[in-house]
Enzyme design. Structure first.
Site, PDB file in Angstrom:
ATOM      1  N   PHE A  15       0.636  -1.132  -0.147  1.00  0.00           N
ATOM      2  CA  PHE A  15      -0.315  -0.348   0.006  1.00  0.00           C
ATOM      3  C   PHE A  15       0.864   1.115  -0.045  1.00  0.00           C
ATOM      4  O   PHE A  15       1.138   1.831  -1.145  1.00  0.00           O
ATOM      5  CB  PHE A  15      -1.195  -0.177   0.951  1.00  0.00           C
ATOM      6  CG  PHE A  15      -2.176   1.641   1.978  1.00  0.00           C
ATOM      7  CD1 PHE A  15      -2.071   2.298   0.959  1.00  0.00           C
ATOM      8  CD2 PHE A  15      -1.684   1.502   2.677  1.00  0.00           C
ATOM      9  CE1 PHE A  15      -2.871   3.329   1.008  1.00  0.00           C
ATOM     10  CE2 PHE A  15      -2.305   3.007   3.185  1.00  0.00           C
ATOM     11  CZ  PHE A  15      -2.945   3.933   2.388  1.00  0.00           C
ATOM     12  N   LEU A  75      10.528  -0.532   3.953  1.00  0.00           N
ATOM     13  CA  LEU A  75       9.041  -0.633   3.784  1.00  0.00           C
ATOM     14  C   LEU A  75       8.631  -2.008   4.046  1.00  0.00           C
ATOM     15  O   LEU A  75       7.509  -2.114   4.302  1.00  0.00           O
ATOM     16  CB  LEU A  75       8.317   0.158   3.026  1.00  0.00           C
ATOM     17  CG  LEU A  75       7.595   1.754   3.003  1.00  0.00           C
ATOM     18  CD1 LEU A  75       9.278   2.367   3.298  1.00  0.00           C
ATOM     19  CD2 LEU A  75       7.752   2.101   2.074  1.00  0.00           C
ATOM     20  N   TYR A 147       4.781  -7.949  15.744  1.00  0.00           N
ATOM     21  CA  TYR A 147       5.517  -6.495  15.023  1.00  0.00           C
ATOM     22  C   TYR A 147       5.769  -6.063  15.317  1.00  0.00           C
ATOM     23  O   TYR A 147       7.194  -5.208  15.184  1.00  0.00           O
ATOM     24  CB  TYR A 147       3.900  -6.584  14.747  1.00  0.00           C
ATOM     25  CG  TYR A 147       3.441  -5.308  13.638  1.00  0.00           C
ATOM     26  CD1 TYR A 147       4.159  -5.677  11.869  1.00  0.00           C
ATOM     27  CD2 TYR A 147       2.979  -4.590  14.039  1.00  0.00           C
ATOM     28  CE1 TYR A 147       4.188  -4.471  11.744  1.00  0.00           C
ATOM     29  CE2 TYR A 147       3.457  -2.863  13.579  1.00  0.00           C
ATOM     30  CZ  TYR A 147       3.402  -3.197  12.089  1.00  0.00           C
ATOM     31  OH  TYR A 147       3.302  -2.238  10.979  1.00  0.00           O
ATOM     32  N   TYR A 161      23.476   0.885  14.455  1.00  0.00           N
ATOM     33  CA  TYR A 161      24.061   1.297  13.356  1.00  0.00           C
ATOM     34  C   TYR A 161      24.800   2.718  13.329  1.00  0.00           C
ATOM     35  O   TYR A 161      26.216   3.139  12.685  1.00  0.00           O
ATOM     36  CB  TYR A 161      23.425   0.718  12.085  1.00  0.00           C
ATOM     37  CG  TYR A 161      23.812  -0.777  11.653  1.00  0.00           C
ATOM     38  CD1 TYR A 161      23.240  -1.765  12.048  1.00  0.00           C
ATOM     39  CD2 TYR A 161      24.998  -1.005  10.474  1.00  0.00           C
ATOM     40  CE1 TYR A 161      23.327  -3.148  12.095  1.00  0.00           C
ATOM     41  CE2 TYR A 161      25.067  -2.171  10.019  1.00  0.00           C
ATOM     42  CZ  TYR A 161      24.290  -3.336  10.278  1.00  0.00           C
ATOM     43  OH  TYR A 161      24.782  -4.618  10.440  1.00  0.00           O
TER      44      TYR A 161
HETATM   45  P1  NAD Z   1       1.610  -3.506   3.142  1.00  0.00           P
HETATM   46  O1  NAD Z   1       0.931  -4.943   3.560  1.00  0.00           O
HETATM   47  O2  NAD Z   1       0.075  -3.336   1.720  1.00  0.00           O
HETATM   48  O3  NAD Z   1       2.802  -3.932   1.956  1.00  0.00           O
HETATM   49  C1  NAD Z   1       3.936  -4.286   3.177  1.00  0.00           C
HETATM   50  C2  NAD Z   1       5.119  -5.065   1.580  1.00  0.00           C
HETATM   51  O4  NAD Z   1       5.666  -5.621   2.038  1.00  0.00           O
HETATM   52  C3  NAD Z   1       3.603  -5.602   0.725  1.00  0.00           C
HETATM   53  O5  NAD Z   1       3.761  -5.152  -0.627  1.00  0.00           O
HETATM   54  C4  NAD Z   1       4.665  -6.984   0.878  1.00  0.00           C
HETATM   55  O6  NAD Z   1       4.268  -8.343  -0.298  1.00  0.00           O
HETATM   56  C5  NAD Z   1       5.550  -6.731   1.695  1.00  0.00           C
HETATM   57  N1  NAD Z   1       6.817  -8.510   2.012  1.00  0.00           N
HETATM   58  C6  NAD Z   1       6.315  -8.496   3.203  1.00  0.00           C
HETATM   59  N2  NAD Z   1       6.593  -8.964   3.756  1.00  0.00           N
HETATM   60  C7  NAD Z   1       8.421  -8.925   3.109  1.00  0.00           C
HETATM   61  C8  NAD Z   1       9.270  -9.915   2.412  1.00  0.00           C
HETATM   62  N3  NAD Z   1      10.241 -10.388   4.207  1.00  0.00           N
HETATM   63  N4  NAD Z   1      10.186  -9.264   1.662  1.00  0.00           N
HETATM   64  C9  NAD Z   1       9.529  -8.471   0.682  1.00  0.00           C
HETATM   65  N5  NAD Z   1       9.073  -7.652   0.974  1.00  0.00           N
HETATM   66  C10 NAD Z   1       8.073  -8.275   1.936  1.00  0.00           C
HETATM   67  O7  NAD Z   1       1.460  -2.107   4.357  1.00  0.00           O
HETATM   68  P2  NAD Z   1       1.993  -0.513   4.180  1.00  0.00           P
HETATM   69  O8  NAD Z   1       0.706  -0.556   5.672  1.00  0.00           O
HETATM   70  O9  NAD Z   1       1.893  -0.268   3.131  1.00  0.00           O
HETATM   71  O10 NAD Z   1       3.424  -1.273   5.521  1.00  0.00           O
HETATM   72  C11 NAD Z   1       4.234  -1.012   4.613  1.00  0.00           C
HETATM   73  C12 NAD Z   1       5.286  -0.746   5.826  1.00  0.00           C
HETATM   74  O11 NAD Z   1       5.391   0.659   6.608  1.00  0.00           O
HETATM   75  C13 NAD Z   1       4.994  -1.647   6.559  1.00  0.00           C
HETATM   76  O12 NAD Z   1       6.906  -1.694   7.597  1.00  0.00           O
HETATM   77  C14 NAD Z   1       4.958  -1.074   8.192  1.00  0.00           C
HETATM   78  O13 NAD Z   1       4.862  -1.911   9.658  1.00  0.00           O
HETATM   79  C15 NAD Z   1       5.097   0.140   7.869  1.00  0.00           C
HETATM   80  N6  NAD Z   1       4.089   1.302   8.805  1.00  0.00           N
HETATM   81  C16 NAD Z   1       2.234   1.002   7.944  1.00  0.00           C
HETATM   82  C17 NAD Z   1       1.983   1.737   8.586  1.00  0.00           C
HETATM   83  C18 NAD Z   1       0.052   2.159   7.634  1.00  0.00           C
HETATM   84  O14 NAD Z   1      -1.173   2.474   8.246  1.00  0.00           O
HETATM   85  N7  NAD Z   1       0.070   1.441   6.839  1.00  0.00           N
HETATM   86  C19 NAD Z   1       1.382   1.852  10.221  1.00  0.00           C
HETATM   87  C20 NAD Z   1       2.480   1.302  10.687  1.00  0.00           C
HETATM   88  C21 NAD Z   1       3.651   1.508   9.969  1.00  0.00           C
END
Ligand code: NAD
Ligand code: UDP
Length: 320
Positions: A15, A75, A147, A161
């Site tokens: 996303f 991400l 998580y 780091y």
């Molecule tokens: P999402 O699940 O839509 O996207 C995460 C992406 O990471 C996916 O495309 C997934 O396939 C990929 N992924 C997962 N494990 C992987 C791996 N081992 N190797 C390669 N790719 C991998 O989630 P998002 O909402 O887009 O979140 C993106 C980042 O932002 C995440 O790290 C999440 O923890 C952080 N985050 C998001 C929110 C939110 O509200 N959207 C809030 C806090 C933190």
């Protein structure tokens, strides 16, 4: 005019990642998108494949990656509770081994690296609103711990780091963000409520709906991320990124019903364990350091998101 950079976005088809890739391409950069499609579909980035400055690699960040880039946004990690709890061990590996691998890459290249940390590092917070100084209130072995603790360990790695190798890090704590390109079956509250409302199904409030969240529209969040990356090297964070407008989950459900004109009933289901009671970012630091604050009100962001899911459901491309 700015220099064209080659930028790595891990989790780039997710996303937030897909919006970030689009934004970086729009600024004229080259983008290397790395994803293992654990919680997203290729469809999010399919329209970018024709762009000669965009490259997509299927790769799991728990394994080392050897590429040459100028900047890294890390991400990769499932963000929705149902996704990250589906395979908790893999979630921890993604947070921890993924961070180690991406930090190792950044160290070799001596390039800037952004970490997508989360408001979940505050757990079920006793301090409200949450400031960056607050250390949090996290259950170290509950169902969310894969998580929460994974992301906390990743922060520890980033700061280690930075201290040990002077690596130019940027750690952003993202609060609940929503918008187009969330997966319809993602399980997060905004996508669930909108899809349920559009399909005329019951809207499922977990618990009594008195818990609160603060929702940031994706465009505001991406603006903050990009401006954080471009900020002076000494400013490493951690920095809260989110919209301080706070709503109960019941208020959200009512707003979605209202904006969709749905006839769905609002029903209550059991509250999952360790579900945070309240959450709201203090964004004074982002305002002071970046001059950033969110512009898009919940109602306006919801309208755009509803229009997106409406067209997706009509196309039927994601209903399976
Ligand atoms: P999402 O699940 O839509 O996207 C995460 C992406 O990471 C996916 O495309 C997934 O396939 C990929 N992924 C997962 N494990 C992987 C791996 N081992 N190797 C390669 N790719 C991998 O989630 P998002 O909402 O887009 O979140 C993106 C980042 O932002 C995440 O790290 C999440 O923890 C952080 N985050 C998001 C929110 C939110 O509200 N959207 C809030 C806090 C933190
Ligand atoms: N929630 C809900 N109904 C749903 C999905 C989620 O009431 O269909 C609640 C959930 O229990 C939590 C809040 O909405 O209190 C936000 O949940 P989400 O999974 O979006 O994110 P997080 O809990 O990680 O903030």
């Amino acid at each position: 005019m700015h220099l064209r950079k080659r930028v790595l976005v891990t989790g780039g088809s997710g996303f937030l990642g897909s919006h970030l890739c689009e934004r970086l391409l729009g600024e004229g950069h080259e983008v290397l998108c790395v994803d293992n499609f654990f919680s997203s579909a290729r469809a999010n980035v399919e329209q970018l494949l024709d762009n000669r400055r965009f490259e997509l690699i299927r790769h799991d960040v728990t394994f080392p990656l050897y590429v040459e880039v100028d900047e890294i946004y890390n991400l990769a990690c499932p963000a929705s509770p149902i996704h990250y709890q589906h395979d908790p061990v893999q979630t921890i590996k993604t947070c921890v081994h993924g961070a180690i691998n991406m930090l190792g890459l950044a160290k070799r290249l001596h390039c800037r690296i952004f970490q997508a940390s989360t408001s979940e590092v505050y757990g079920d917070p006793d301090v409200h609103p949450q400031t960056e100084e607050y250390w949090g209130h996290v259950n170290p072995n509950g169902i969310r711990s894969c998580y929460d603790e994974g992301k906390r360990c990743a922060e520890a790695l980033f700061f280690s780091y930075w201290r040990q190798s002077k690596l130019p890090i940027k750690v952003g704590r993202i609060f609940n963000t929503y918008g187009p390109k969330m997966h319809p079956n993602d399980g997060r509250v905004i996508s669930n409520f909108i899809v349920q409302a559009l399909q005329g199904k019951d809207i499922t409030i977990y618990g009594d709906g008195s818990q609160t969240r603060s929702f940031c529209y994706v465009d505001d969040l991406i603006e903050c991320m990009v401006s954080f990356m471009a900020s002076p090297e000494e400013f490493v964070g951690p920095m809260n990124m989110g919209n301080p407008g706070e709503f109960t989950i019941r208020e959200l459900a009512e707003k979605v019903v209202d904006l969709t004109g749905s006839r769905s009933k609002i029903v209550c289901e059991p509250l999952p364990s360790d579900d945070p009671r309240q959450r709201r970012p203090d964004i004074s630091l982002a305002k002071k350091m970046l001059g950033w604050e969110p512009k898009i009100k919940l109602e306006d962001g919801l309208k755009k998101t509803i229009a997106y899911f409406d067209s997706q459901l009509k196309e039927g491309s994601h209903t399976a």
